[in-house]
Design a protein around this motif. Structure first.
Motif, short mmCIF file in Angstrom:
data_model
loop_
_atom_site.label_atom_id
_atom_site.label_comp_id
_atom_site.label_asym_id
_atom_site.label_seq_id
_atom_site.Cartn_x
_atom_site.Cartn_y
_atom_site.Cartn_z
N THR A 5 43.44 50.72 43.47
CA THR A 5 44.08 49.69 42.65
C THR A 5 45.59 49.89 42.63
OG1 THR A 5 43.80 51.03 40.65
CG2 THR A 5 42.05 49.45 41.17
N SER A 183 41.78 38.87 42.58
CA SER A 183 42.88 39.84 42.64
C SER A 183 43.78 39.48 43.81
CB SER A 183 42.34 41.25 42.85
OG SER A 183 41.63 41.70 41.72
N PRO A 187 43.47 44.83 43.93
CA PRO A 187 43.00 44.82 42.54
C PRO A 187 43.93 45.66 41.65
CG PRO A 187 41.28 45.59 44.05
CD PRO A 187 42.55 45.52 44.83
N LYS A 188 44.05 45.26 40.41
CA LYS A 188 44.84 46.01 39.44
C LYS A 188 43.87 46.95 38.69
CE LYS A 188 47.93 43.22 40.99
NZ LYS A 188 47.07 42.46 41.89
N PRO A 189 44.42 47.98 38.01
CA PRO A 189 43.53 48.97 37.37
C PRO A 189 42.53 48.35 36.37
CG PRO A 189 45.77 49.81 37.48
CD PRO A 189 45.83 48.39 37.95
N ILE A 191 40.46 46.23 36.69
CA ILE A 191 39.13 45.86 37.22
C ILE A 191 38.03 46.83 36.81
CG2 ILE A 191 39.90 44.49 39.21
CD1 ILE A 191 38.98 47.02 40.87
N ASN A 232 34.24 46.32 40.92
CA ASN A 232 35.27 47.36 40.94
C ASN A 232 35.99 47.47 42.27
OD1 ASN A 232 34.68 47.89 38.31
ND2 ASN A 232 33.26 49.55 38.78
N GLY A 233 35.81 46.47 43.12
CA GLY A 233 36.56 46.43 44.36
C GLY A 233 35.82 47.00 45.56
#
Lengths: 236, 236
Positions: A5, A183, A187-189, A191, A232-233
């Motif tokens: 992230t 995103s 992705p940013k944290p 997520i 969560n990516g």
């Protein structure tokens, strides 16, 4: 394996880098970001679920992505409506707005009322630069999004969420959880607090930039501008 | 029914209109035009036919569309190479070039040599504003395109063709006939001389603009930025 992230500060530095050393204009980046969002909406919300899409547009770049997405959605055959209460004086946003007016897309003033007659919402209110309190007139909008059963797609971040800490612990937004998140670039944290369908968009990042900012480029397919990943990516 | 065509003067007026009353920036329009071209190449030239794409870039806007297309093709997984002998001093073209350099896309100086080791060519040399004679160093390029068996996709117009009168009657280009043409916004009158696969791109034109310029918007599918039509523009 979860995708790495990008914290808020790194995301801001990356954007700046894309526009300086990367030589992208903001027009280009916003066009491609908004296009990504529109493609994600097309995937999660087929016409059979209804064509009406209400786009909530914030005052900054996240809002600009929403304006671009609305235009593409209209060209696909959706019927967008725009809620854009804090208009920027910036030339780019004025132009994106004019492009929507030329497509006869309606702008509305009352978000909770508009929410009653839509099939999908795009939340393009706040992005990775958001922190602190939700300012007027947006608390009522976030409240309405918390309460609605209409599916919501958030652009880059669920609006009101802290980019690192996720949903606010109490007050406005504490119960807002969008169904879909797009995103942008990485992705940013936040997520790790997100449980819906998750897409990555922004197919313009070079391998060199991804390496510099220590994240992985997702594996897009075909000519797609978005790829679906786990909440969560992780790769699906 | 054949789609209506847009003569050179009307195409120039339309472009101007999109950027003035239509409020589009050239960055935006070029990004979407180049994206259209890249999607057409993806349709006609699957990876199984080879990933190497040589993009011949002219000095103006047609060349700019080629630079954008090359970037998207690289992101899809192609291996583009750029022939760009007459570089514009314009900031936009410099930035589009830098974006390609950041993806480590090679620029080559000798077109006929490069042609020997590619699987596809994108002809982004001249567009709807071309008329008269082909200037140096492009006659040798058009000559090479006439002689090659490598498939060629032309952007908006086969380079060297007159926008209204089609292929030159004699000399350079008289035997150049690309396999694929991507007409941007609307086909030009030269399509009545064209016999290959034909796409329309530029999914940003409003119904009002199409009406003003008296042409029909094609029926794009899904999130596609291009639609295939008959050689003369008729619906398939």
């Amino acid at each position: 394996m979860a995708l790495k992230t990008l914290p808020a500060k790194a995301a801001a530095a990356l954007d700046k880098d894309l526009m300086s050393s990367g030589a992208f204009s903001i027009d280009q980046l916003m066009e491609l970001a908004g296009l990504s969002v529109s493609q994600a909406v097309y995937r999660v919300h087929p016409f059979a679920m209804g064509r009406r899409v209400l786009v909530a547009v914030g005052p900054g770049n996240n809002g600009g992505d929403g304006l671009v997405a609305a235009r593409h959605l209209r060209h696909y055959g959706y019927q967008p409506t725009i809620y854009y209460p804090k208009r920027s004086g910036n030339d780019l946003y004025k132009r994106l707005t004019k492009q929507l007016e030329d497509l006869e897309i309606p702008f509305v003033d009352d978000f909770p009322v508009a929410l009653k007659s839509t099939d999908h919402v795009v939340d393009a209110i706040f992005g990775f630069s958001f922190s602190g309190e939700v300012r007027e007139p947006f608390p009522a909008v976030i409240q309405a999004l918390s309460a609605t059963k209409v599916p919501v797609t958030s652009v880059d971040a669920p609006s009101s969420w802290d980019i690192e800490q996720g949903p606010p612990k109490s007050g406005t937004g504490s119960s807002f959880h969008p169904d879909v998140l797009v995103s942008l670039t990485a992705p940013k944290p936040l997520i790790k607090y997100f449980k819906g369908r998750h897409f990555i968009g922004g197919r313009f990042v070079s391998p060199a930039i991804a390496k510099k900012y220590d994240f992985d480029l997702p594996e897009y397919e075909g000519v797609d501008q978005v790829v679906e990943v786990g909440p969560n990516g992780q790769k699906l």
